[in-house]
Design an enzyme around this catalytic site. Structure first.
Site, PDB file in Angstrom:
ATOM      1  CD1 TRP A 148      -2.650   1.617   0.470  1.00 40.18           C
ATOM      2  CD2 TRP A 148      -2.059   1.837   2.611  1.00 40.18           C
ATOM      3  NE1 TRP A 148      -3.395   2.635   1.016  1.00 40.18           N
ATOM      4  CE2 TRP A 148      -3.055   2.796   2.327  1.00 40.18           C
ATOM      5  CE3 TRP A 148      -1.540   1.787   3.909  1.00 40.18           C
ATOM      6  CZ2 TRP A 148      -3.537   3.697   3.285  1.00 40.18           C
ATOM      7  CZ3 TRP A 148      -2.024   2.688   4.853  1.00 40.18           C
ATOM      8  CH2 TRP A 148      -3.005   3.634   4.537  1.00 40.18           C
ATOM      9  CG  ASP A 192      -1.837  -2.761   7.435  1.00 39.97           C
ATOM     10  OD1 ASP A 192      -1.448  -1.899   6.635  1.00 39.97           O
ATOM     11  OD2 ASP A 192      -2.976  -2.723   7.962  1.00 39.97           O
ATOM     12  CE  LYS A 239     -10.058  -0.509   3.097  1.00 44.53           C
ATOM     13  NZ  LYS A 239      -9.011   0.330   3.754  1.00 44.53           N
TER      14      LYS A 239
END
Lengths: 373, 480
Positions: A156, A237, A273
């Protein structure tokens, strides 16, 4: 407005460098480059082909109709919170909503987690995934100095900004294999094997962003062996727990494997999310330590990082998450909606794969099914 | 790790060969070697297990490794990355609240609290906030990410509140706003910006100032120094000392100024004094950085409380302004605020905004939506805005009311001392001038909980307790 300021305005119009003002102190500040992902959405909006166009840049869940989704259980819980007159808006403690923190670490580590039972997990509420990562970076730069963090290639984009800004040097390890569109497992293990002892290694807990390529359980065991052998500090993560496979437990396997091996590690959780709480900025940072005493001291220092950054975290989103995680009825409802989102994504993968096959598209498209998230 | 967990040695061996199946022979050997080295180091592995594992390697290598590992004292499992982490000191202000909670005296008073309390000493959620939230539930908007610099409607009304609607800086596009995590978050983003774009510059903080200012700038890598501010002799502003220190600061320094209701002293410059401060800042080309945490909450008037930053902008200076809605809209826990920059031209302002966004992106990506929507609802609706102003006047009025009552009680009990500072000071806090020893007396004898620097929070005081507090203060001044 006063005559004084009006004169100044006119003076500036006539001669930008005259009067009480000279050029700006900030004239030399360069325009920052536009965000690459936002640029895609902007171009999409500008495209006149309304019927045909497709925005595949978006990093937020969309329904079959292409609309953003607020989970039903979130709406219901939020309504209850807003209507609850016994609540107030007093500052949360620096470490955030304590109950939320407890529920959050149990979610990722499992209710039966020994590390939790032994009170050796320090947890603070964070500003979603980014906030958790940034606090961990600042903490590590202070208390685990000179250790670089190894990021997967690719990762990311924001990882590459968060850690240097937080004072941690970044390095990279091989991850994606373009030839197979899968994991370069050998390359990954070799690079981690070659990393200086004690380095930090960032691992995507599941649903790797941007590739969708995750290690298999066997491969995770091999990665764990290298982490152990090189005494690397694993930093997970976890932005898609439950959202990747549809199962909260399944998506937590890697984190739990490492924790059960007795390692110290760092876990950054996001509810953007999986609970659709994107804009509310809900997350948590946990540091699994060797013992309770270390965990206490680590927690006290995490707060010291937080205080000069934003003092205390926002309450609203965490209150929603707390109620969902802590109320069996809402928790079950959430799991159903979560699975529905994950299933829709998986179905799209299957359908895309099928269509490509029907069209006789050259090449092997198997990776669309193998990748996840 | 399976071996260590005593699960199944055979399975472990199969596992290890499985995971290395795809590797080249060399990397396989290397992986086996390190795994075996680790396994033989661990004191949790039985001797027999160790000897069985070493059959993956040549006998010579195995012997070497066994000998090496036996020399090592600690194992991977025992060493901690965090052994050297010290316990952080307790927060001084929280400590006051903690001690207050433990106290069992019915007379106890918590004057450490930095949040508004009603006359009944309860937390207060503004009526207009409840209305706004109810409206938001009705609207049922989504929870998509905000832009990095926040909700557009929020930014617009924040700049208008600060500068006044229709202000030329707004029309000219040279005022920008970045929604941030309340006052702290906006100060931090501003400090990070200074660290990158004004490297080597020092920020000057008032002496005293809010404790967290020092930590914010320090953590952002900006050096801080202090300028004279509070005069214990007058329990007021040492304007000459302040001006002298600001004058002495190297050209182009950053001067942190409290927009109104100075924390912790409650001592604000007068309008004339602000003129003098502005003059010296201009002459030294300093960058004023306003901390505006109490707009509307101090005097009850939004415009009145914005005098200082507006004046500086009018004087043609480029300024930073950190704004918070924690107190004036009671949105403490929602973390709503903004970092505003008023620059000389639109281009500079735009570029500055882009760099502030870059900084914010790496701290929290984008700010929380809930509190910002509340602000936008309240300020954007005429009726709610009026209601807000009324509630703000009520809160500020209550504070002024307890100040008045405290002053009257103090004057009655100890007329020989000039207690005027209680009325002159403004906002939530007051520097009483009590010494640490006197503060101890306040707490130990009178169960009045306050910070050692002599600061009291008027927000934690009710009219019914003014007399009691006056008694405690007079006793402490006279007898300690």
């Amino acid at each position: 407005m006063s005559s004084n300021s009006r004169v100044n305005t006119i003076a500036r119009h006539i001669n930008p460098t005259s009067g009480t003002m000279s050029i700006s102190l900030w004239s030399g500040v360069p325009q920052a480059p536009p965000d690459p992902i936002l640029g895609i959405t902007e171009a999409f909006k500008a495209d006149p082909a309304t019927a045909a166009k497709l925005n595949l840049g978006v990093g937020a869940y969309r329904t079959e109709d292409g609309k953003p989704l607020v989970l039903k259980v979130v709406r219901r819980v939020e309504q209850a919170i807003v209507s609850d007159m016994s609540r107030n808006k007093e500052y949360l403690p620096m470490g955030g909503n304590a109950e939320f923190c407890k529920l959050s670490r149990a979610l990722i580590l499992g209710n039966d987690s020994r590390a939790i039972a032994e009170k050796r997990v320090a947890t603070v509420q964070a500003l979603s995934g980014t906030g958790a990562l940034r606090v961990s970076a600042e903490f590590l730069s202070k208390f685990y100095p000179n250790a670089p963090i190894f990021l997967p290639n690719p990762t990311w984009g924001n990882h590459n900004k968060i850690f240097p800004n937080g004072g941690v040097k970044i390095m990279s390890y091989r991850y994606y294999n373009p030839a197979t569109r899968g994991l370069d497992y050998d390359g990954m293990c070799a690079d981690l094997q070659a990393a200086p002892e004690g380095s930090i290694v960032l691992l995507h807990a599941c649903a790797h962003n941007p590739t969708g390529v995750d290690p298999t359980p066997e491969q995770w065991a091999g990665i764990l062996a290298v982490v152990v052998a090189r005494r690397l500090l694993a930093l997970f993560d976890s932005a898609y727990q439950g959202f990747a496979s549809g199962s909260l437990d399944r998506d937590a396997q890697a984190v739990r494997m490492f924790t059960q091996a007795g390692l110290e590690l760092i876990i950054c959780q996001s509810y953007a999310k999986n609970m659709g709480l994107y804009g509310e900025r809900v997350g948590a940072l946990s540091v699994v330590c060797k013992n309770e005493d270390n965990a206490k001291r680590v927690e006290s220092q995490l707060k010291m990082v937080i205080r000069p950054m934003y003092s205390s975290p926002p309450a609203h989103g965490a209150a929603i998450a707390e109620m969902i995680l802590g109320t069996p009825q809402f928790y079950e409802e959430w799991k159903v909606e979560l699975k529905m989102m994950a299933d829709r994504i998986i179905l799209m993968r299957q359908m895309l794969h099928t269509e490509l096959g029907k069209l006789g598209t050259p090449g092997n498209w198997r990776h669309i099914l193998d990748q996840i998230g | 790790f399976l071996i260590i967990n005593h699960i199944d040695r055979n399975r472990a061996r199969t596992y290890l060969s499985h995971t290395t199946a795809h590797q080249t022979k060399q990397s396989k050997m290397a992986a086996f070697a390190s795994i075996n080295a680790f396994l033989s180091q661990s004191s949790l592995v039985s001797k027999s297990a160790q000897s069985k594992n070493v059959k993956f390697l040549s006998k010579k290598t195995a012997r070497h490794q066994m000998q090496a590992s036996q020399k090592r004292a600690t194992t991977v499992m025992m060493a901690s990355a965090f052994d050297g982490v010290d316990q952080a000191p307790p927060d001084p202000i929280l400590g006051v609240s903690d001690a207050f909670k433990k106290c069992e005296s019915p007379a106890k008073l918590n004057l450490g609290v930095g949040a508004y309390r009603t006359e009944e000493l309860q937390p207060y959620v503004l009526e207009v906030v409840k209305k706004a939230e109810a409206k938001m539930m009705e609207k049922g908007e989504n929870k998509e990410y905000l832009p990095i610099d926040g909700l557009p409607a929020f930014k617009q009304c924040t700049l208008e509140l600060l500068l006044g609607a229709g202000h030329p800086a707004l029309e000219e596009g040279r005022a920008i706003s970045v929604q941030s995590l309340s006052g702290t978050g906006s100060l931090r983003v501003g400090a990070a910006f200074i660290n990158v774009w004004l490297p080597g510059k020092t920020v000057y903080l008032s002496k005293p100032t809010w404790g967290n200012h020092k930590n914010i700038f320090a953590d952002a890598g900006v050096e801080w120094k202090e300028y004279t501010y509070f005069d214990p002799a007058t329990v007021g502003l040492d304007i000459d000392g302040m001006l002298a220190d600001i004058e002495a600061a190297p050209e182009g320094s950053i001067i942190l100024l409290h927009g109104c209701a100075h924390n912790p002293t409650g001592v604000d410059p007068t309008k004339d004094q602000w003129q003098l401060i502005a003059d010296v800042c201009k002459s030294k080309k300093h960058i004023p950085f306003f901390d505006v945490a109490y707009q509307g909450f101090a005097s009850g008037s939004l415009d009145e409380d914005a005098f200082a930053p507006r004046f500086f902008v009018e004087q043609g200076m480029e300024v930073f302004v950190s704004q918070s809605y924690s107190k004036n809209l009671g949105l403490y826990a929602e973390r709503v605020g903004a970092l505003n920059v008023i620059a000389n031209d639109k281009e500079a302002a735009t570029k500055t905004a882009s760099q502030l966004k870059r900084i914010a992106r790496a701290i929290y990506s984008n700010p929380p939506v809930h509190g910002a929507r509340i602000v936008a609802e309240v300020v954007g609706d005429e009726a709610m805005f009026a209601e807000w102003k009324a509630e703000m006047e009520m809160m500020a009025g209550r504070i002024k009311g307890v100040r008045q009552s405290l002053y009257e009680n103090l004057t009655e009990m100890m007329p020989e001392k000039d207690w005027n500072f209680v009325l002159r000071q403004i906002g939530m806090f007051s520097f009483t001038g009590l010494s640490p020893a006197q503060v101890e007396n306040m707490t130990n004898k009178w169960h009045v909980y306050m910070t050692k620097d002599g600061r009291i929070s008027l927000a934690g005081l009710s009219l019914s307790k003014c007399k009691y507090l006056a008694e405690a203060m007079v006793d402490s001044f006279q007898n300690c």
